[in-house]
Motif scaffolding. Structure first.
Motif, PDB file in Angstrom:
ATOM      1  N   ASN A  89       0.895  -1.265  -0.044  1.00  0.00           N
ATOM      2  CA  ASN A  89      -0.066  -0.099   0.105  1.00  0.00           C
ATOM      3  C   ASN A  89       0.867   1.302  -0.082  1.00  0.00           C
ATOM      4  O   ASN A  89       2.162   1.304   0.074  1.00  0.00           O
ATOM      5  CB  ASN A  89      -0.995  -0.010   1.013  1.00  0.00           C
ATOM      6  CG  ASN A  89      -0.259  -0.108   2.553  1.00  0.00           C
ATOM      7  OD1 ASN A  89       0.668   0.337   2.834  1.00  0.00           O
ATOM      8  ND2 ASN A  89      -0.809  -1.003   3.303  1.00  0.00           N
ATOM      9  N   GLU A  90       0.172   2.511   0.060  1.00  0.00           N
ATOM     10  CA  GLU A  90       1.023   3.462   0.015  1.00  0.00           C
ATOM     11  C   GLU A  90       2.183   3.793   1.099  1.00  0.00           C
ATOM     12  O   GLU A  90       3.070   4.585   0.866  1.00  0.00           O
ATOM     13  CB  GLU A  90       0.100   4.793   0.056  1.00  0.00           C
ATOM     14  CG  GLU A  90      -0.877   5.143   1.151  1.00  0.00           C
ATOM     15  CD  GLU A  90      -1.375   6.412   1.195  1.00  0.00           C
ATOM     16  OE1 GLU A  90      -2.007   6.769   2.432  1.00  0.00           O
ATOM     17  OE2 GLU A  90      -1.617   6.832   0.143  1.00  0.00           O
ATOM     18  N   SER A  91       1.933   3.344   2.290  1.00  0.00           N
ATOM     19  CA  SER A  91       3.083   3.122   3.324  1.00  0.00           C
ATOM     20  C   SER A  91       3.825   2.058   3.502  1.00  0.00           C
ATOM     21  O   SER A  91       4.556   2.068   4.410  1.00  0.00           O
ATOM     22  CB  SER A  91       2.086   3.685   4.636  1.00  0.00           C
ATOM     23  OG  SER A  91       1.196   2.816   5.026  1.00  0.00           O
ATOM     24  N   THR A  97       4.717   7.734   3.576  1.00  0.00           N
ATOM     25  CA  THR A  97       4.432   7.549   2.093  1.00  0.00           C
ATOM     26  C   THR A  97       5.802   7.475   1.253  1.00  0.00           C
ATOM     27  O   THR A  97       5.693   6.675   0.297  1.00  0.00           O
ATOM     28  CB  THR A  97       3.738   8.886   1.620  1.00  0.00           C
ATOM     29  OG1 THR A  97       2.449   8.943   2.176  1.00  0.00           O
ATOM     30  CG2 THR A  97       3.150   8.715  -0.120  1.00  0.00           C
ATOM     31  N   LYS A  98       6.736   8.253   1.583  1.00  0.00           N
ATOM     32  CA  LYS A  98       8.092   7.983   1.055  1.00  0.00           C
ATOM     33  C   LYS A  98       8.575   6.642   1.166  1.00  0.00           C
ATOM     34  O   LYS A  98       9.012   6.016   0.194  1.00  0.00           O
ATOM     35  CB  LYS A  98       8.959   9.114   1.739  1.00  0.00           C
ATOM     36  CG  LYS A  98      10.591   8.865   1.096  1.00  0.00           C
ATOM     37  CD  LYS A  98      10.600   9.540  -0.446  1.00  0.00           C
ATOM     38  CE  LYS A  98      12.021   9.684  -0.773  1.00  0.00           C
ATOM     39  NZ  LYS A  98      11.856   9.993  -2.214  1.00  0.00           N
ATOM     40  N   TRP A  99       8.297   5.852   2.349  1.00  0.00           N
ATOM     41  CA  TRP A  99       8.758   4.650   2.384  1.00  0.00           C
ATOM     42  C   TRP A  99       8.052   3.721   1.694  1.00  0.00           C
ATOM     43  O   TRP A  99       8.580   2.775   1.404  1.00  0.00           O
ATOM     44  CB  TRP A  99       8.719   4.260   4.072  1.00  0.00           C
ATOM     45  CG  TRP A  99       8.936   2.804   4.331  1.00  0.00           C
ATOM     46  CD1 TRP A  99       8.001   1.805   4.621  1.00  0.00           C
ATOM     47  CD2 TRP A  99      10.134   2.250   4.196  1.00  0.00           C
ATOM     48  NE1 TRP A  99       8.896   0.548   4.928  1.00  0.00           N
ATOM     49  CE2 TRP A  99      10.256   0.693   4.684  1.00  0.00           C
ATOM     50  CE3 TRP A  99      11.837   2.656   3.892  1.00  0.00           C
ATOM     51  CZ2 TRP A  99      11.208  -0.140   4.510  1.00  0.00           C
ATOM     52  CZ3 TRP A  99      12.579   1.747   3.829  1.00  0.00           C
ATOM     53  CH2 TRP A  99      12.462   0.474   4.156  1.00  0.00           C
ATOM     54  N   GLY A 100       6.752   3.807   1.536  1.00  0.00           N
ATOM     55  CA  GLY A 100       5.937   2.873   0.740  1.00  0.00           C
ATOM     56  C   GLY A 100       6.578   2.988  -0.776  1.00  0.00           C
ATOM     57  O   GLY A 100       6.614   1.903  -1.122  1.00  0.00           O
ATOM     58  N   SER A 101       6.964   4.074  -1.091  1.00  0.00           N
ATOM     59  CA  SER A 101       7.459   4.078  -2.768  1.00  0.00           C
ATOM     60  C   SER A 101       9.006   3.501  -2.638  1.00  0.00           C
ATOM     61  O   SER A 101       9.412   2.685  -3.395  1.00  0.00           O
ATOM     62  CB  SER A 101       7.486   5.429  -3.455  1.00  0.00           C
ATOM     63  OG  SER A 101       8.209   6.295  -2.637  1.00  0.00           O
ATOM     64  N   THR A 102       9.971   3.795  -1.438  1.00  0.00           N
ATOM     65  CA  THR A 102      11.082   3.289  -1.223  1.00  0.00           C
ATOM     66  C   THR A 102      11.192   1.794  -1.161  1.00  0.00           C
ATOM     67  O   THR A 102      12.236   1.237  -1.690  1.00  0.00           O
ATOM     68  CB  THR A 102      11.810   3.895  -0.223  1.00  0.00           C
ATOM     69  OG1 THR A 102      11.572   5.542  -0.255  1.00  0.00           O
ATOM     70  CG2 THR A 102      12.989   3.608   0.195  1.00  0.00           C
ATOM     71  N   LYS A 143       9.495  -0.663  -2.278  1.00  0.00           N
ATOM     72  CA  LYS A 143       9.429  -1.374  -3.638  1.00  0.00           C
ATOM     73  C   LYS A 143      10.709  -1.006  -4.416  1.00  0.00           C
ATOM     74  O   LYS A 143      11.257  -1.937  -5.032  1.00  0.00           O
ATOM     75  CB  LYS A 143       8.250  -0.801  -4.519  1.00  0.00           C
ATOM     76  CG  LYS A 143       7.013  -1.116  -4.099  1.00  0.00           C
ATOM     77  CD  LYS A 143       5.837  -0.635  -5.003  1.00  0.00           C
ATOM     78  CE  LYS A 143       4.493  -1.174  -4.465  1.00  0.00           C
ATOM     79  NZ  LYS A 143       3.450  -0.613  -5.489  1.00  0.00           N
ATOM     80  N   LYS A 144      11.217  -0.031  -4.422  1.00  0.00           N
ATOM     81  CA  LYS A 144      12.596   0.462  -5.144  1.00  0.00           C
ATOM     82  C   LYS A 144      13.651  -0.355  -4.764  1.00  0.00           C
ATOM     83  O   LYS A 144      14.407  -0.709  -5.454  1.00  0.00           O
ATOM     84  CB  LYS A 144      12.731   1.879  -5.099  1.00  0.00           C
ATOM     85  CG  LYS A 144      11.741   2.745  -5.904  1.00  0.00           C
ATOM     86  CD  LYS A 144      12.197   4.114  -5.773  1.00  0.00           C
ATOM     87  CE  LYS A 144      11.064   5.205  -6.355  1.00  0.00           C
ATOM     88  NZ  LYS A 144      11.446   6.654  -6.140  1.00  0.00           N
TER      89      LYS A 144
END
Length: 544
Positions: free
Chosen positions: A236-238, A488-493, A495-496
């Protein structure tokens, strides 16, 4: 005595008539007439069982069971007069809730995750009624059946209590948790494949990767479909529950060190295993589907036995496990020792906490606060829990061998087909919104072997982490805004990190995140978390 003038008498008469009018039509305080009968020991819900329908929003799109379609829900309605229109979001839960908050009009009842910021937003926007005031006005019985520690835990800064949790356990022991309620966090593998591979040790990164590689190579296709080497909860987003909560607990990452709240995101053992998962992706062992699948798709794949291994909450796949086991018990999932720290310490898995799983509120838009409050009291009482869990005496349960328990045919269906059971009976946690997990233990049947072989593994590995609940905030304060951005930044991080091409890129992405969170005020957030941790210790009367 001096006689009153005609003008004064007219005034008195007018005031008397006005008072009688407002009293008769309830235009003064709705609770005036009820305070007389608002007895601490009296089950006030029994005083009015005329039909009423409440709208009840449940913030989980996967929950699709309706009210009134099975005997138990009909029984509760016949008994209390209350029918429920259960509402769930059809799409994104956050969008649906934010939309309702913006309009300022919410359903009568609202149930949301105790770990998210949704319920706090409702309270902060003045959209929930304080349960303590409703109890004082309409239903003192609430204070008799509500757990005092839970009430104090959810008391807000203004002194009021706006929500009540389910599956919440009052804290008595912060070390080993109750043996009868082991954690639902598990590392699962498909029994037949795991045994065919020779039961490999998957506690180390090397053993973990090797087992996934062999599973993919030797069992590439399973029942005509491509095998997915590793499964998680949905992203999810987080972030991801499997990686943000379950994995650190398997690694026994501490929550505090030397009395200070510990930063798990930079823990060496945790980073070591995130790098292991990055390597798994490089080797083609992380399916693209695991990054996009929602719960419904994940459950479908579990039912099909598509995953070889899973880092998952066993309670979230019990229905699928039962179905798998009924078809072929060798293709069901078993729990084994999974990812471990470099010392191979046993995991410290999370059990029920004081915060519970979800919380339920009564909204300011509620059509009948008195009936709603009294119905809530009924639901959290032993009687309400028994009605919703055991159901109807003689139909779903009876006294067998001196114990109140489900009838054999009811248990049989419960252990074979959870969905069919919900539709046919509607008992045993079908309607879990205000279930007391400790209270229903005395009625809970022994687990079917399919479930038991997972839950038994977690015994002795379960801990209570209540002291660390809600040490971070999502509210509109400076800390809340900062933490929301960082999450939110962690959510995208996250996956990366998993799809990074090499370790150098992984390190660069992680460093970028650490710099970002520092810019967002991470140091102040840690001070805030420490303050909340100390407050939690006081709330729960713990000296550490």
């Amino acid at each position: 005595m001096k006689m009153l003038s005609l003008k004064v008498w007219k005034g008195i008469i007018i005031l008397t008539v006005v008072f009688m009018f407002f009293t008769t039509y309830g235009l003064f305080d709705k609770g005036v007439d009820n305070k007389v009968n608002n007895n601490y020991s009296e089950e006030n819900w029994k005083s009015d069982t005329t039909p009423i329908v409440f709208d009840w929003y449940i913030d989980f799109s996967w929950f699709q069971t309706k009210w009134g379609i099975n005997p138990v829900s009909k029984y509760v309605t016949d008994k209390t007069g209350v029918s429920l229109n259960l509402i769930t979001p059809s799409g994104d839960e956050t969008e649906k809730l934010n939309s309702m908050i913006e309009t300022g009009k919410l359903p009568d009842f609202i149930t949301l995750s105790a770990q998210s910021d949704g319920y706090k937003k409702i309270i902060q926007n003045g959209l929930a009624l304080p349960l303590d005031k409703l109890s004082e006005q309409y239903d003192a019985y609430f204070m008799k059946v509500a757990d005092k520690q839970k009430l104090e835990w959810y008391r807000e800064g203004d002194g009021h209590i706006y929500c009540y949790p389910n599956f919440s356990s009052p804290v008595t022991d912060f070390n080993n948790f109750k043996e009868e309620k082991p954690s639902n966090q598990a590392f699962l593998v498909r029994k037949d494949i795991y045994e065919a591979l020779g039961k490999p040790d998957m506690r180390t990164p090397e053993g973990f990767l090797n087992a996934l590689e062999r599973a993919k190579k030797e069992f590439h296709m399973s029942d005509g479909q491509e095998l997915i080497p590793l499964g998680f909860h949905e992203f999810n987003e987080s972030g991801n529950l499997s990686l943000d909560s379950i994995l650190p607990n398997f690694l026994a990452v501490p929550r505090e060190e030397n009395g200070l709240v510990y930063d798990k995101d930079t823990d060496n053992e945790y980073i070591r295993w995130l790098k292991t998962l990055r390597m798994a992706n490089e080797k083609g062992l992380l399916s693209r589907e695991i990054f996009v699948d929602k719960r419904a798709q994940i459950e479908e794949k579990i039912t099909e036995g598509r995953y070889f291994a899973m880092l998952y909450q066993s309670s979230d796949m019990s229905a699928q496990q039962l179905e798998l086991y009924s078809r072929d018990k060798n293709k069901a999932y078993i729990a084994i020792d999974g990812p471990s720290n470099s010392k191979l310490d046993p995991p410290k898995l999370a059990g029920d906490s004081i915060s519970g799983w979800t919380v339920t509120l009564i909204s300011k838009s509620c059509k009948n606060p008195m009936r709603a409050m009294r119905f809530l009291s009924y639901l959290i009482s032993e009687e309400g829990n028994k009605d919703l869990y055991l159901g109807i005496k003689g139909s779903t349960w009876d006294v067998i061998y001196g114990k109140e328990q489900f009838k054999p045919e009811v248990v049989d269906l419960l252990n074979k087909d959870r969905i069919a059971f919900d539709n046919k009976y509607g008992a045993a946690s079908t309607y879990w919104m205000l279930e007391d997990g400790d209270l229903v233990q005395k009625w809970t049947p022994d687990n079917e072997e399919a479930i038991k072989m997972i839950s038994d593994w977690a015994r002795g590995k379960t801990y209570n982490y209540s002291l660390f609940d809600n040490v971070y905030t999502y509210d509109d304060s400076e800390e809340g805004v900062a933490f929301s951005r960082i999450s939110t930044k962690w959510g995208s991080t996250l996956k990366k990190l998993l799809i990074a091409k090499n370790e150098e890129e992984f390190n660069s992405i992680l460093n970028e995140f650490i710099i970002y969170r520092k810019e967002q005020g991470w140091d102040n957030l840690q001070k805030y978390a420490q303050q909340k941790y100390e407050e939690n210790k006081k709330k729960l009367n713990v000296l550490r």
